[in-house]
Design a protein around this motif. Sequence first.
Motif, PDB file in Angstrom:
ATOM      1  N   ASP A 272       0.814  -1.218   0.000  1.00  0.00           N
ATOM      2  CA  ASP A 272       0.000   0.000   0.000  1.00  0.00           C
ATOM      3  C   ASP A 272       0.848   1.269   0.000  1.00  0.00           C
ATOM      4  OD1 ASP A 272       0.887   0.354   2.651  1.00  0.00           O
ATOM      5  OD2 ASP A 272      -0.971  -0.372   3.525  1.00  0.00           O
ATOM      6  N   ASP A 273       0.149   2.402  -0.197  1.00  0.00           N
ATOM      7  CA  ASP A 273       0.828   3.692  -0.262  1.00  0.00           C
ATOM      8  C   ASP A 273       1.417   4.130   1.071  1.00  0.00           C
ATOM      9  OD1 ASP A 273       0.359   3.919  -2.962  1.00  0.00           O
ATOM     10  OD2 ASP A 273      -1.263   5.386  -2.777  1.00  0.00           O
ATOM     11  N   LEU A 274       0.881   3.627   2.183  1.00  0.00           N
ATOM     12  CA  LEU A 274       1.461   3.957   3.485  1.00  0.00           C
ATOM     13  C   LEU A 274       2.895   3.445   3.557  1.00  0.00           C
ATOM     14  CD1 LEU A 274       1.323   5.032   6.381  1.00  0.00           C
ATOM     15  CD2 LEU A 274       0.332   2.813   7.049  1.00  0.00           C
ATOM     16  N   ALA A 275       3.108   2.197   3.183  1.00  0.00           N
ATOM     17  CA  ALA A 275       4.470   1.650   3.170  1.00  0.00           C
ATOM     18  C   ALA A 275       5.339   2.420   2.180  1.00  0.00           C
ATOM     19  CB  ALA A 275       4.437   0.161   2.820  1.00  0.00           C
ATOM     20  N   ALA A 276       4.786   2.731   1.014  1.00  0.00           N
ATOM     21  CA  ALA A 276       5.548   3.478   0.007  1.00  0.00           C
ATOM     22  C   ALA A 276       5.942   4.863   0.524  1.00  0.00           C
ATOM     23  CB  ALA A 276       4.748   3.593  -1.284  1.00  0.00           C
ATOM     24  N   HIS A 277       5.015   5.525   1.219  1.00  0.00           N
ATOM     25  CA  HIS A 277       5.303   6.848   1.795  1.00  0.00           C
ATOM     26  C   HIS A 277       6.489   6.761   2.761  1.00  0.00           C
ATOM     27  CE1 HIS A 277       4.669  10.637   3.995  1.00  0.00           C
ATOM     28  NE2 HIS A 277       4.753   9.912   5.098  1.00  0.00           N
ATOM     29  N   ASN A 278       6.435   5.819   3.673  1.00  0.00           N
ATOM     30  CA  ASN A 278       7.518   5.680   4.648  1.00  0.00           C
ATOM     31  C   ASN A 278       8.835   5.343   3.977  1.00  0.00           C
ATOM     32  OD1 ASN A 278       5.903   6.337   6.846  1.00  0.00           O
ATOM     33  ND2 ASN A 278       5.288   4.223   7.189  1.00  0.00           N
ATOM     34  N   MET A 279       8.785   4.497   2.958  1.00  0.00           N
ATOM     35  CA  MET A 279      10.008   4.165   2.219  1.00  0.00           C
ATOM     36  C   MET A 279      10.548   5.385   1.476  1.00  0.00           C
ATOM     37  SD  MET A 279       8.895   0.404   0.824  1.00  0.00           S
ATOM     38  CE  MET A 279      10.431   0.057  -0.067  1.00  0.00           C
ATOM     39  N   CYS A 280       9.643   6.220   0.942  1.00  0.00           N
ATOM     40  CA  CYS A 280      10.095   7.429   0.229  1.00  0.00           C
ATOM     41  C   CYS A 280      10.718   8.449   1.178  1.00  0.00           C
ATOM     42  CB  CYS A 280       8.941   8.044  -0.559  1.00  0.00           C
ATOM     43  SG  CYS A 280       8.589   7.141  -2.081  1.00  0.00           S
ATOM     44  N   LEU A 281      10.250   8.516   2.409  1.00  0.00           N
ATOM     45  CA  LEU A 281      10.906   9.384   3.386  1.00  0.00           C
ATOM     46  C   LEU A 281      12.338   8.903   3.635  1.00  0.00           C
ATOM     47  CD1 LEU A 281       7.995   9.933   5.913  1.00  0.00           C
ATOM     48  CD2 LEU A 281       8.856  11.561   4.205  1.00  0.00           C
ATOM     49  N   LEU A 282      12.512   7.599   3.656  1.00  0.00           N
ATOM     50  CA  LEU A 282      13.871   7.044   3.785  1.00  0.00           C
ATOM     51  C   LEU A 282      14.688   7.326   2.529  1.00  0.00           C
ATOM     52  CD1 LEU A 282      12.998   3.674   5.532  1.00  0.00           C
ATOM     53  CD2 LEU A 282      14.034   5.710   6.571  1.00  0.00           C
ATOM     54  N   ALA A 283      14.026   7.347   1.363  1.00  0.00           N
ATOM     55  CA  ALA A 283      14.704   7.706   0.116  1.00  0.00           C
ATOM     56  C   ALA A 283      15.220   9.143   0.202  1.00  0.00           C
ATOM     57  CB  ALA A 283      13.752   7.535  -1.073  1.00  0.00           C
ATOM     58  N   MET A 284      14.387  10.044   0.703  1.00  0.00           N
ATOM     59  CA  MET A 284      14.807  11.432   0.881  1.00  0.00           C
ATOM     60  C   MET A 284      15.968  11.513   1.875  1.00  0.00           C
ATOM     61  SD  MET A 284      11.084  13.342   0.960  1.00  0.00           S
ATOM     62  CE  MET A 284      11.757  14.981   1.354  1.00  0.00           C
ATOM     63  N   ALA A 285      15.914  10.696   2.926  1.00  0.00           N
ATOM     64  CA  ALA A 285      17.003  10.675   3.913  1.00  0.00           C
ATOM     65  C   ALA A 285      18.304  10.230   3.259  1.00  0.00           C
ATOM     66  CB  ALA A 285      16.634   9.764   5.083  1.00  0.00           C
ATOM     67  N   GLN A 286      18.227   9.242   2.376  1.00  0.00           N
ATOM     68  CA  GLN A 286      19.439   8.794   1.686  1.00  0.00           C
ATOM     69  C   GLN A 286      20.017   9.909   0.827  1.00  0.00           C
ATOM     70  OE1 GLN A 286      17.636   5.129  -0.013  1.00  0.00           O
ATOM     71  NE2 GLN A 286      19.465   4.137   0.790  1.00  0.00           N
ATOM     72  N   TYR A 287      19.153  10.633   0.133  1.00  0.00           N
ATOM     73  CA  TYR A 287      19.627  11.740  -0.704  1.00  0.00           C
ATOM     74  C   TYR A 287      20.225  12.848   0.170  1.00  0.00           C
ATOM     75  CZ  TYR A 287      19.468  14.923  -4.782  1.00  0.00           C
ATOM     76  OH  TYR A 287      19.772  15.791  -5.812  1.00  0.00           O
ATOM     77  N   ALA A 288      19.629  13.079   1.341  1.00  0.00           N
ATOM     78  CA  ALA A 288      20.184  14.071   2.276  1.00  0.00           C
ATOM     79  C   ALA A 288      21.600  13.668   2.690  1.00  0.00           C
ATOM     80  CB  ALA A 288      19.280  14.202   3.504  1.00  0.00           C
ATOM     81  N   ILE A 289      21.799  12.396   2.980  1.00  0.00           N
ATOM     82  CA  ILE A 289      23.129  11.910   3.376  1.00  0.00           C
ATOM     83  C   ILE A 289      24.104  12.039   2.212  1.00  0.00           C
ATOM     84  CG2 ILE A 289      24.413   9.856   4.114  1.00  0.00           C
ATOM     85  CD1 ILE A 289      21.782   9.077   5.661  1.00  0.00           C
ATOM     86  N   LEU A 290      23.634  11.755   0.994  1.00  0.00           N
ATOM     87  CA  LEU A 290      24.465  11.959  -0.191  1.00  0.00           C
ATOM     88  C   LEU A 290      24.906  13.423  -0.277  1.00  0.00           C
ATOM     89  CD1 LEU A 290      23.811  10.614  -3.749  1.00  0.00           C
ATOM     90  CD2 LEU A 290      24.258  13.029  -3.415  1.00  0.00           C
ATOM     91  N   MET A 291      23.954  14.347  -0.069  1.00  0.00           N
ATOM     92  CA  MET A 291      24.270  15.782  -0.129  1.00  0.00           C
ATOM     93  C   MET A 291      25.347  16.142   0.883  1.00  0.00           C
ATOM     94  SD  MET A 291      20.524  17.477  -0.528  1.00  0.00           S
ATOM     95  CE  MET A 291      19.590  17.392  -2.050  1.00  0.00           C
ATOM     96  N   GLN A 292      25.214  15.639   2.105  1.00  0.00           N
ATOM     97  CA  GLN A 292      26.219  15.939   3.113  1.00  0.00           C
ATOM     98  C   GLN A 292      27.545  15.291   2.751  1.00  0.00           C
ATOM     99  OE1 GLN A 292      26.237  14.123   6.989  1.00  0.00           O
ATOM    100  NE2 GLN A 292      26.568  16.126   7.961  1.00  0.00           N
ATOM    101  N   GLY A 293      27.511  14.153   2.072  1.00  0.00           N
ATOM    102  CA  GLY A 293      28.743  13.531   1.599  1.00  0.00           C
ATOM    103  C   GLY A 293      29.452  14.396   0.574  1.00  0.00           C
ATOM    104  N   VAL A 294      28.683  15.104  -0.241  1.00  0.00           N
ATOM    105  CA  VAL A 294      29.250  15.996  -1.267  1.00  0.00           C
ATOM    106  C   VAL A 294      29.792  17.268  -0.623  1.00  0.00           C
ATOM    107  CG1 VAL A 294      28.689  17.374  -3.321  1.00  0.00           C
ATOM    108  CG2 VAL A 294      27.800  15.039  -3.109  1.00  0.00           C
ATOM    109  N   VAL A 295      29.038  17.830   0.316  1.00  0.00           N
ATOM    110  CA  VAL A 295      29.458  19.049   1.032  1.00  0.00           C
ATOM    111  C   VAL A 295      29.339  18.751   2.532  1.00  0.00           C
ATOM    112  CG1 VAL A 295      29.035  21.513   1.414  1.00  0.00           C
ATOM    113  CG2 VAL A 295      28.708  20.543  -0.865  1.00  0.00           C
ATOM    114  N   PRO A 296      30.420  18.249   3.148  1.00  0.00           N
ATOM    115  CA  PRO A 296      30.364  17.796   4.543  1.00  0.00           C
ATOM    116  C   PRO A 296      29.978  18.870   5.555  1.00  0.00           C
ATOM    117  CG  PRO A 296      32.333  16.963   3.455  1.00  0.00           C
ATOM    118  CD  PRO A 296      31.699  17.946   2.519  1.00  0.00           C
ATOM    119  N   GLU A 297      30.088  20.131   5.191  1.00  0.00           N
ATOM    120  CA  GLU A 297      29.745  21.213   6.124  1.00  0.00           C
ATOM    121  C   GLU A 297      28.238  21.344   6.341  1.00  0.00           C
ATOM    122  OE1 GLU A 297      33.657  21.896   4.203  1.00  0.00           O
ATOM    123  OE2 GLU A 297      31.661  21.524   3.397  1.00  0.00           O
ATOM    124  N   LEU A 298      27.445  20.733   5.488  1.00  0.00           N
ATOM    125  CA  LEU A 298      25.988  20.757   5.671  1.00  0.00           C
ATOM    126  C   LEU A 298      25.621  19.954   6.913  1.00  0.00           C
ATOM    127  CD1 LEU A 298      24.953  20.114   1.946  1.00  0.00           C
ATOM    128  CD2 LEU A 298      25.021  22.324   3.145  1.00  0.00           C
TER     129      LEU A 298
END
Length: 191
Positions: free
Chosen positions: A54-80
Amino acid sequence: MWVVKLGGSLSHDPALREWLTRLWEVGGGRVVIVPGGGDFADAVRQYQREWRFDDLAAHNMCLLAMAQYAILMQGVVPELVLASNEERIRRALRDGRVAVWVPTDLMRTTPDAMTNWDVTSDSLAAWLSSSLNAERLMIVKSCTLPSDCSLEGLASLGIVDARFSAYVRDANYIVEVFSKDDVSGYAGSVA
């Protein structure tokens, strides 16, 4: 305070480093970055088609997807600074830093208005902008934007999500949508 949503479609584009660097250089104490979902969210779509959850599981997984991208961003610019809630965002800004939102606090146990594919990181950025009482919300997309197109028009073209215009309809902040190539014009306006 400005909220800047960087689309997940920038995750393989050299423009991502340029945006992150400029935001870090001029946005200390003023900017919160919202990551898109990108390839990470595309994987959720694929798994949902395959396993039919269901979309509830997909929503929670997508929040984790955003978290992964956030970590990628900090990996690119560690000062974030990664920040998962309003308190941590405000602390990073008080310290003169640029925060990157890790939206895991929005994970749900029951469905609600956010737990469907009409609400993506675009609408979540609008929700955060309202929660933080931001002055401005900037959405950065990898595509070329049509000139003189309303938010509803951008939604109908699939450039912003289907619910975005509803989330910002009564906003008390400025809403702007930029192409990835607009980085130099944006950086001057933050300074």
